[in-house]
Scaffold this motif. Structure first.
Motif, PDB file in Angstrom:
ATOM      1  N   LYS A 180       3.700   1.659  -1.503  1.00 11.62           N
ATOM      2  CA  LYS A 180       4.617   1.728  -2.649  1.00 11.62           C
ATOM      3  C   LYS A 180       4.133   2.820  -3.614  1.00 11.62           C
ATOM      4  O   LYS A 180       3.223   2.607  -4.410  1.00 11.62           O
ATOM      5  CB  LYS A 180       4.664   0.379  -3.361  1.00 11.62           C
ATOM      6  CG  LYS A 180       5.631   0.338  -4.520  1.00 11.62           C
ATOM      7  CD  LYS A 180       5.491  -0.958  -5.286  1.00 11.62           C
ATOM      8  CE  LYS A 180       6.214  -0.871  -6.603  1.00 11.62           C
ATOM      9  NZ  LYS A 180       5.873  -2.012  -7.466  1.00 11.62           N
ATOM     10  N   ALA A 181       4.729   3.985  -3.502  1.00 12.75           N
ATOM     11  CA  ALA A 181       4.323   5.108  -4.340  1.00 12.75           C
ATOM     12  C   ALA A 181       5.155   5.141  -5.615  1.00 12.75           C
ATOM     13  O   ALA A 181       6.292   4.677  -5.637  1.00 12.75           O
ATOM     14  CB  ALA A 181       4.496   6.408  -3.568  1.00 12.75           C
ATOM     15  N   VAL A 228      11.394  15.815  -2.650  1.00 12.70           N
ATOM     16  CA  VAL A 228      12.563  16.336  -1.948  1.00 12.70           C
ATOM     17  C   VAL A 228      12.517  15.827  -0.521  1.00 12.70           C
ATOM     18  O   VAL A 228      11.518  16.038   0.168  1.00 12.70           O
ATOM     19  CB  VAL A 228      12.547  17.883  -1.965  1.00 12.70           C
ATOM     20  CG1 VAL A 228      13.747  18.431  -1.226  1.00 12.70           C
ATOM     21  CG2 VAL A 228      12.504  18.387  -3.384  1.00 12.70           C
ATOM     22  N   HIS A 270      -0.355  11.968  -6.556  1.00 10.80           N
ATOM     23  CA  HIS A 270       0.819  11.953  -7.441  1.00 10.80           C
ATOM     24  C   HIS A 270       0.437  12.366  -8.860  1.00 10.80           C
ATOM     25  O   HIS A 270       1.233  12.950  -9.578  1.00 10.80           O
ATOM     26  CB  HIS A 270       1.442  10.556  -7.459  1.00 10.80           C
ATOM     27  CG  HIS A 270       2.200  10.243  -6.206  1.00 10.80           C
ATOM     28  ND1 HIS A 270       3.308  10.953  -5.807  1.00 10.80           N
ATOM     29  CD2 HIS A 270       2.009   9.308  -5.260  1.00 10.80           C
ATOM     30  CE1 HIS A 270       3.754  10.451  -4.670  1.00 10.80           C
ATOM     31  NE2 HIS A 270       2.982   9.467  -4.315  1.00 10.80           N
ATOM     32  N   ALA A 280       0.818  -1.221   0.000  1.00 12.62           N
ATOM     33  CA  ALA A 280       0.000   0.000   0.000  1.00 12.62           C
ATOM     34  C   ALA A 280       0.848   1.265   0.000  1.00 12.62           C
ATOM     35  O   ALA A 280       0.455   2.295  -0.521  1.00 12.62           O
ATOM     36  CB  ALA A 280      -0.922   0.001   1.211  1.00 12.62           C
ATOM     37  N   VAL A 297       0.996  12.259  -2.324  1.00 17.55           N
ATOM     38  CA  VAL A 297       2.255  12.804  -1.827  1.00 17.55           C
ATOM     39  C   VAL A 297       2.103  12.967  -0.310  1.00 17.55           C
ATOM     40  O   VAL A 297       1.117  13.560   0.144  1.00 17.55           O
ATOM     41  CB  VAL A 297       2.537  14.170  -2.483  1.00 17.55           C
ATOM     42  CG1 VAL A 297       3.811  14.780  -1.942  1.00 17.55           C
ATOM     43  CG2 VAL A 297       2.604  14.034  -3.990  1.00 17.55           C
ATOM     44  N   LEU A 314      -0.454   5.990   4.973  1.00 19.36           N
ATOM     45  CA  LEU A 314      -0.148   6.675   3.723  1.00 19.36           C
ATOM     46  C   LEU A 314      -0.377   5.714   2.570  1.00 19.36           C
ATOM     47  O   LEU A 314       0.095   4.584   2.586  1.00 19.36           O
ATOM     48  CB  LEU A 314       1.305   7.131   3.732  1.00 19.36           C
ATOM     49  CG  LEU A 314       1.558   8.373   4.562  1.00 19.36           C
ATOM     50  CD1 LEU A 314       3.021   8.692   4.553  1.00 19.36           C
ATOM     51  CD2 LEU A 314       0.765   9.537   4.011  1.00 19.36           C
ATOM     52  N   ALA A 315      -1.108   6.186   1.585  1.00 19.55           N
ATOM     53  CA  ALA A 315      -1.445   5.309   0.472  1.00 19.55           C
ATOM     54  C   ALA A 315      -0.494   5.558  -0.689  1.00 19.55           C
ATOM     55  O   ALA A 315       0.288   6.512  -0.682  1.00 19.55           O
ATOM     56  CB  ALA A 315      -2.879   5.539   0.060  1.00 19.55           C
ATOM     57  N   TYR A 316      -0.579   4.695  -1.668  1.00 19.31           N
ATOM     58  CA  TYR A 316       0.310   4.767  -2.827  1.00 19.31           C
ATOM     59  C   TYR A 316       0.022   5.985  -3.693  1.00 19.31           C
ATOM     60  O   TYR A 316       0.868   6.415  -4.441  1.00 19.31           O
ATOM     61  CB  TYR A 316       0.118   3.499  -3.683  1.00 19.31           C
ATOM     62  CG  TYR A 316      -1.303   3.353  -4.175  1.00 19.31           C
ATOM     63  CD1 TYR A 316      -1.681   3.884  -5.392  1.00 19.31           C
ATOM     64  CD2 TYR A 316      -2.279   2.722  -3.419  1.00 19.31           C
ATOM     65  CE1 TYR A 316      -2.981   3.788  -5.838  1.00 19.31           C
ATOM     66  CE2 TYR A 316      -3.573   2.613  -3.849  1.00 19.31           C
ATOM     67  CZ  TYR A 316      -3.918   3.150  -5.068  1.00 19.31           C
ATOM     68  OH  TYR A 316      -5.201   3.070  -5.490  1.00 19.31           O
ATOM     69  N   ALA A 320       0.302  16.178  -8.984  1.00 22.49           N
ATOM     70  CA  ALA A 320       1.505  16.910  -8.573  1.00 22.49           C
ATOM     71  C   ALA A 320       2.131  17.721  -9.715  1.00 22.49           C
ATOM     72  O   ALA A 320       2.486  18.891  -9.504  1.00 22.49           O
ATOM     73  CB  ALA A 320       2.515  15.936  -7.974  1.00 22.49           C
ATOM     74  N   GLU A 332       5.170  19.780   1.174  1.00 20.26           N
ATOM     75  CA  GLU A 332       6.513  20.359   1.239  1.00 20.26           C
ATOM     76  C   GLU A 332       7.527  19.545   0.442  1.00 20.26           C
ATOM     77  O   GLU A 332       8.604  20.041   0.130  1.00 20.26           O
ATOM     78  CB  GLU A 332       6.996  20.417   2.699  1.00 20.26           C
ATOM     79  CG  GLU A 332       6.106  21.174   3.636  1.00 20.26           C
ATOM     80  CD  GLU A 332       5.171  20.262   4.401  1.00 20.26           C
ATOM     81  OE1 GLU A 332       4.155  19.863   3.815  1.00 20.26           O
ATOM     82  OE2 GLU A 332       5.445  19.958   5.563  1.00 20.26           O
ATOM     83  N   GLU A 333       7.186  18.305   0.160  1.00 22.24           N
ATOM     84  CA  GLU A 333       8.141  17.465  -0.557  1.00 22.24           C
ATOM     85  C   GLU A 333       8.179  17.754  -2.047  1.00 22.24           C
ATOM     86  O   GLU A 333       9.074  17.279  -2.740  1.00 22.24           O
ATOM     87  CB  GLU A 333       7.802  15.986  -0.315  1.00 22.24           C
ATOM     88  CG  GLU A 333       7.974  15.590   1.139  1.00 22.24           C
ATOM     89  CD  GLU A 333       7.757  14.103   1.361  1.00 22.24           C
ATOM     90  OE1 GLU A 333       8.154  13.314   0.504  1.00 22.24           O
ATOM     91  OE2 GLU A 333       7.191  13.753   2.395  1.00 22.24           O
ATOM     92  N   ILE A 334       7.194  18.491  -2.567  1.00 18.74           N
ATOM     93  CA  ILE A 334       7.235  18.810  -3.993  1.00 18.74           C
ATOM     94  C   ILE A 334       7.275  20.314  -4.249  1.00 18.74           C
ATOM     95  O   ILE A 334       7.621  20.741  -5.335  1.00 18.74           O
ATOM     96  CB  ILE A 334       6.036  18.200  -4.749  1.00 18.74           C
ATOM     97  CG1 ILE A 334       4.709  18.645  -4.125  1.00 18.74           C
ATOM     98  CG2 ILE A 334       6.130  16.691  -4.780  1.00 18.74           C
ATOM     99  CD1 ILE A 334       3.521  18.317  -4.987  1.00 18.74           C
TER     100      ILE A 334
END
Lengths: 220, 153
Positions: free
Chosen positions: A175-176, A183, B76, A173, B114, B109-111, B79, B118-120
């Motif tokens: 695995k993105a 970052v 994602h 689940a 994001v 947290l799902a696939y 994004a 802040e990570e993008i």
């Protein structure tokens, strides 16, 4: 609400023959008909066209994946129990595709179930139920069950380049597969781009008196 | 005349700097982007929540907006679109994210999402809560306005 438990199964068997149904059972909200893959379209067409059934609406289409035993598990079971029980212990087909149908006129629900293995395609029902078009695309991308005869079986929710089928049991689940490079976040003192974090913990106990007058005529 | 005289131009810019800072602080126009799991964050960033703060939240294009407000979690798939919106905004711009802590309500947290905006994106202020209280959002917006006022064009 009409209590029709078993009525549809009898109707389908009478009109389409006993081979049309593999299994039939009653649910709290209607009937559940398990049909052979080859007879799926016949059954759905009959349910929609027959005035006694009148199942005209496809509400949802989804699948359930049954965990498959490891090869070592089946071997050990077969050897310990003997050859006669090996047929009984066969695992069910991997996927169970479920069509949730409803009769708006008779207020009745039917689950039509087809059991398929991973490499067995199911026929598309978009000609019968146009609402199945997106549902079948979702089914294919999430479970990898191929739908034969769909007008354009491209991903609906996922994006091009996504590998795997996320609702399968084997897909982790977390695995993105990001499209944008992420970052890594550093601590607040280590990175210049660390944001200011505001949360409820630091909020004042009572609302500030200066904020009250702004709310009155501010919207006009 | 100021175009021909660099000294005069510099003096005028220095003279107008406080005015520009005041204008940037007081006239924040927001461009809200609703993410994939907006639920609680959306409740905070509703019309009732932002109306008392006098912030226009209907920037017609990214070029008209000063603040990018990311409500909820970003998928994602969305994004790259969010990054393009941010790139199209006029500078200086600021970014506000309204979101619950990752793993809120024990939802893993799902696939598809994001974990943190802040990570993008270079986010300036993050308002945490599910949903955040109105005064928390107001404090976040005040911090955002202060950051923008101090940011050179």
């Amino acid at each position: 609400m009409t209590t029709w438990t078993g009525h549809l199964a009898r109707l389908v068997r009478a009109r389409l023959g006993p081979s049309a149904l593999v299994e039939a059972s009653a649910r709290a909200d209607g009937d559940e008909l398990t049909v052979a893959r080859a007879r799926l379209l016949d059954v759905l067409r009959f349910l929609k066209a027959d005035p006694d059934a009148d199942i005209a609406l496809l509400v949802d289409l989804t699948a359930i994946e049954h965990p498959q035993p490891l090869p070592s598990e089946t071997e050990s079971t077969t050897t310990s129990e003997g050859a006669s029980t090996s047929a009984v212990l066969l695992p069910p087909p991997r996927f169970e595709v479920r069509y949730l149908l409803r009769s708006p006129r008779l207020h009745y629900r039917v689950h039509v179930v087809v059991r398929v293995e991973e490499d067995e395609p199911i026929p598309s029902v978009t000609r019968l139920h146009p609402s199945a078009e997106w549902l079948e695309r979702e089914l294919f991308e999430m479970f990898g069950v191929y739908v034969d005869g769909h007008p354009h079986l491209r991903p609906l929710l996922l994006y091009p380049g996504f590998e795997g089928h996320p609702l399968r049991l084997g897909y982790r689940a977390s695995k993105a597969q990001p499209l944008v490079p992420l970052v890594p976040l550093l601590g607040p003192n280590e990175s210049a781009r660390a944001p200011v974090v505001v949360d409820d913990a630091g909020a004042p106990a009572a609302p500030a008196p200066t904020s009250a007058p702004t709310g009155g005529g501010g919207g006009a | 005349m100021a175009e021909r005289d660099p000294l005069l131009a510099r003096s005028l810019r220095a003279l107008l700097a406080p005015v520009l800072a005041w204008a940037r602080r007081e006239s924040l126009v927001a461009l809200p982007v609703i993410g994939a799991l907006p639920g609680p964050a959306m409740r905070a960033w509703s019309e009732e929540g932002t109306l008392p703060l006098d912030i226009p939240t209907d920037a017609p294009t990214p070029r008209h907006a000063d603040a990018l407000v990311v409500v909820g979690r970003v998928s994602h798939k969305a994004a790259p679109v969010l990054l393009r919106l941010h790139a199209e905004m006029a500078r200086p711009c600021v970014v506000l994210a309204i979101d619950a802590e990752p793993g809120f309500a024990r939802v893993p947290l799902a696939y598809g999402c994001v974990p943190r905006v802040e990570e993008i994106l270079p986010v300036d202020v993050v308002v945490r809560g599910a949903p955040p209280r109105p005064e928390t959002l107001a404090r976040g917006l005040a911090a955002l306005a202060a950051i923008r006022a101090g940011r050179a064009p």
